[in-house]
Design a protein around this motif. Structure first.
Motif, PDB file in Angstrom:
ATOM      1  N   HIS A  79       0.873  -1.179   0.000  1.00  0.00           N
ATOM      2  CA  HIS A  79       0.000   0.000   0.000  1.00  0.00           C
ATOM      3  C   HIS A  79       0.906   1.223   0.000  1.00  0.00           C
ATOM      4  CE1 HIS A  79      -2.995   2.840   1.323  1.00  0.00           C
ATOM      5  NE2 HIS A  79      -2.801   2.711   2.609  1.00  0.00           N
ATOM      6  N   GLU A  81       0.424   4.406   0.791  1.00  0.00           N
ATOM      7  CA  GLU A  81       0.297   5.550   1.702  1.00  0.00           C
ATOM      8  C   GLU A  81       1.599   5.691   2.506  1.00  0.00           C
ATOM      9  OE1 GLU A  81      -3.362   5.672   3.924  1.00  0.00           O
ATOM     10  OE2 GLU A  81      -2.957   7.714   4.627  1.00  0.00           O
ATOM     11  N   ASP A  83       2.596   6.289   5.424  1.00  0.00           N
ATOM     12  CA  ASP A  83       2.877   5.702   6.751  1.00  0.00           C
ATOM     13  C   ASP A  83       3.437   4.288   6.615  1.00  0.00           C
ATOM     14  OD1 ASP A  83       0.259   5.118   5.820  1.00  0.00           O
ATOM     15  OD2 ASP A  83      -0.411   4.546   7.821  1.00  0.00           O
ATOM     16  N   HIS A  84       3.298   3.686   5.418  1.00  0.00           N
ATOM     17  CA  HIS A  84       3.866   2.346   5.187  1.00  0.00           C
ATOM     18  C   HIS A  84       4.952   2.341   4.104  1.00  0.00           C
ATOM     19  CE1 HIS A  84       0.638   1.110   7.731  1.00  0.00           C
ATOM     20  NE2 HIS A  84      -0.240   1.624   6.886  1.00  0.00           N
ATOM     21  N   HIS A 146      -8.035   0.371   2.176  1.00  0.00           N
ATOM     22  CA  HIS A 146      -8.958   1.451   1.885  1.00  0.00           C
ATOM     23  C   HIS A 146      -8.510   2.324   0.710  1.00  0.00           C
ATOM     24  CE1 HIS A 146      -6.598   4.894   3.932  1.00  0.00           C
ATOM     25  NE2 HIS A 146      -5.796   3.847   3.908  1.00  0.00           N
ATOM     26  N   ASP A 165      -3.148  -2.157   6.156  1.00  0.00           N
ATOM     27  CA  ASP A 165      -4.173  -1.476   6.959  1.00  0.00           C
ATOM     28  C   ASP A 165      -5.330  -2.411   7.322  1.00  0.00           C
ATOM     29  OD1 ASP A 165      -3.031   1.067   7.019  1.00  0.00           O
ATOM     30  OD2 ASP A 165      -4.043   1.716   5.192  1.00  0.00           O
ATOM     31  N   TYR A 191     -10.936   2.037  14.042  1.00  0.00           N
ATOM     32  CA  TYR A 191     -10.155   2.044  12.799  1.00  0.00           C
ATOM     33  C   TYR A 191     -11.018   1.607  11.616  1.00  0.00           C
ATOM     34  CZ  TYR A 191      -6.132   1.403   9.786  1.00  0.00           C
ATOM     35  OH  TYR A 191      -5.234   1.508   8.759  1.00  0.00           O
ATOM     36  N   HIS A 222      -0.727  -1.883  11.352  1.00  0.00           N
ATOM     37  CA  HIS A 222      -0.984  -1.049  12.535  1.00  0.00           C
ATOM     38  C   HIS A 222      -1.479  -1.987  13.639  1.00  0.00           C
ATOM     39  CE1 HIS A 222      -0.819   2.815  10.391  1.00  0.00           C
ATOM     40  NE2 HIS A 222      -1.695   2.378   9.512  1.00  0.00           N
TER      41      HIS A 222
HETATM   42 FE1  FEO Z   1      -3.631   3.656   4.502  1.00  0.00          FE
HETATM   43 FE2  FEO Z   1      -1.941   3.000   7.355  1.00  0.00          FE
HETATM   44  O1  FEO Z   1      -2.201   3.720   5.661  1.00  0.00           O
END
Ligand code: FEO
Length: 397
Positions: A79, A81, A83-84, A146, A165, A191, A222
């Motif tokens: 993914h 995004e 944060d990853h 997502h 996620d 979440y 996470h």
């Molecule tokens: Fe959709 Fe934890 O990033």
């Protein structure tokens, strides 16, 4: 960061963000969060699955060095995004020979965020398998849980699904595993509500794909690892399924106490009828708690005074959030009070086009509530109770 072995040769590298209070400047993080990468060492190749938030890239690199990782062959990006994926540039600087594996959508999104050398990016296909020697990874596309790019990476020999996620939770904890299930359920619910609920049909499809796999562990990016996969899978099946609970959520606010009196009266009548009721003042709305309560609620009642010819802006904001989250509530209503303009209900309802609910008749009054207002609220409470009773066959008891 410490490296913790979850299966022979498979390591959790969790960057625990104890301090973070807000995600995307929107989502409250009452218990912080973590960004989990996982290292898989095969007899021939080594793969890192996802990375961490870029601010914690140095921690990840130090943990890899401590594990003695001198050669990293693959970085799997489930993914894009940040944060990853945000630590991928730092990883490539340290391990320039590594290939970044991503599906076509993820590759496109990675290119948008990072200036990665084109030769490092390698496409993966749905159901593609990749040998690491004595270990085999398989990639399953599960778009829109997502983002459109999401992949689940499955380690066949150890029966681990790395779900990024999906099935995760914002939770900063030293627990490697989700042993404190009550705590994890609360965090996972919030979440799910904030990130996944609006894509409920895709959540169902992703669950079906996981159902095809033997699973020992679910390792999200996470929160803690699930050593009892059915725990989180059962919760997701319930949350994403069509059944609702006989619960009424009432986002409200009041300017001259008229709407507040209407809400207090309606809450009492609904409670008398045995319904679960949860009002939320939207002026200082905790969006995490509010979103969580929408996951299984059968009924929403929006209660707002009028500002000019529409709802109060704080209610408009709550309506925008509700519409974006697309809860599965089956019944909805609007109540409120106005000074001179009676069109608030129409304007507010038009802000909720994605709420696929049966709308009950509004109760919208000029000025303060009077006997006929309370009679109308009695009728609304009865309608809500009846609607819920009629739908009870498919409700969760
Ligand atoms: Fe959709 Fe934890 O990033």
């Amino acid at each position: 960061m410490i490296a913790r072995e979850i299966k022979p040769g498979v390591w959790s590298l969790s960057a625990i963000d104890w301090e973070r209070k807000l995600f995307d400047e929107l989502v409250p993080l009452p218990e912080g969060t973590s960004y989990n990468a996982y290292l898989v060492r095969g007899s021939e190749k080594t793969a890192l699955i996802d990375s961490v938030h870029p601010k914690m890239a140095d921690d990840l690199l130090a943990a890899l060095r401590k594990l003695g990782v001198t050669q990293l062959d693959y970085i799997v990006s489930n993914h894009a995004e940040p944060d990853h994926s945000g630590a991928i540039p730092a990883l490539l600087a340290a391990y320039p020979q590594a290939k970044v594996l991503a599906n076509v959508k993820c590759r496109s999104l990675l290119k948008g965020s990072f200036d990665l050398p084109a030769e490092t990016l390698t496409l993966i296909q749905d159901k593609q398998r990749l040998s690491l020697g004595d270990r085999t990874l398989q990639f399953l596309w599960v778009p829109w849980v997502h983002w459109p790019d999401t992949t689940i990476t499955y380690l066949e020999e150890e029966r681990i699904a790395f779900t990024c996620d999906f099935l995760g939770a914002h939770l900063a904890t030293s627990d490697l595993y989700a042993d404190d299930e009550a705590r994890v359920e609360r965090a996972a619910l919030t979440y799910y509500a904030e990130i996944m609920m609006c894509y409920r049909p895709n959540v169902v499809k992703a669950l079906q794909r996981l159902q095809e796999l033997p699973l020992d562990l679910i390792a999200p990016s996470h929160g803690p690892v699930h050593a009892r996969p059915e725990f989180i899978l059962d919760l997701y099946r319930r949350w994403s399924g069509d059944a609702t609970r006989a619960q009424v959520v009432i986002p409200y606010l009041s300017m001259y106490e008229s709407t507040a009196k209407m809400v207090a009266y309606l809450v009492d009548r609904l409670m008398e009828k045995g319904l679960s009721v949860q009002p939320y003042n939207v002026v200082d709305l905790d969006s995490g708690r509010y979103a969580s309560s929408l996951v299984e609620a059968s009924t929403l009642v929006f209660a707002s005074p009028a500002v000019l010819d529409g709802p109060h802006p704080a209610m408009a904001s709550a309506a925008f959030l509700t519409n974006a989250l697309r809860p599965k509530a089956r019944f909805a209503a609007i109540i409120g009070s106005y000074g001179w303009g009676p069109t608030m209900p129409e304007t507010l309802r038009a802000m909720l086009p994605l709420l696929n609910a049966d709308w009950l008749a509004p109760v919208n009054i000029g000025g303060a509530p009077k006997a006929d207002t309370y009679a109308a609220l009695d009728r609304l409470a009865e309608e809500i109770a009846q609607a819920n009773a009629e739908g009870a066959a498919s409700d969760v008891e």
